[in-house]
Design a protein around this motif. Structure first.
Motif: not given
Length: 161
Positions: A110-118, A136
């Motif tokens: 769905k999304e990547i923010r910094h080192n986190f994949a959702f 997450t």
């Protein structure tokens, strides 16, 4: 749909025995994975060995199916590894171990923010939504994945020739 090559097969002699995806784990699920556009997909048959209540697939096994496919999504789509930091599963319809002959497990980034994949994932039987998950994933650097987990890449069959 393209079959994904299991990059850890070569590590079986070194102890690779994942409950979700190792093909030679006698107790494991032996999941295989495919790339279908933006999605990663697996097909798996629930048996009586994995039931919770009578003829019903155990919720922990459903959670494992969702968690495992998310890990493979990170390996294939992001070409690294990571670990689940959050997993929320909603059980919408029971999965019977006698009449549901094949599950379709599907995950999408769905999304990547910094080192986190959702990641979102679903389990379906005969087109019916049975379970859904929101995950997450903390993603390791490619250097850490290579150094600590012997991961260099995740290819499809046609990419490996």
């Amino acid at each position: 749909m393209k079959k994904i090559v299991n990059p850890w097969i070569k590590l079986e002699k070194d102890g690779y025995n994942c409950f979700g995806c190792a093909p030679n784990n006698p107790y494991g699920l032996k999941m295989e994975f495919y790339e279908d556009g933006d999605d990663i997909v697996s097909f798996w048959t629930p048996t009586e060995n994995y039931q919770g209540w009578l003829h019903t697939l155990h919720g922990g096994i459903q959670s494992l199916l969702i968690d495992e496919i998310a890990g493979w999504l990170v390996a294939r789509k992001l070409q690294t590894l990571g670990m689940t930091t959050s997993l929320e599963v909603k059980f919408k319809n029971p999965i019977t171990t006698g009449t549901c002959t094949q599950l379709e497990i599907r995950a999408r980034l769905k999304e990547i923010r910094h080192n986190f994949a959702f990641i979102s994932a679903q389990i379906r039987c005969d087109g019916r939504l049975c379970s859904s998950g929101e995950l997450t994933y903390f993603c390791f650097s490619k250097e850490k994945a290579a150094a600590d987990f012997h991961f260099t890449a995740c290819h499809t069959v046609d990419e490996e020739g």
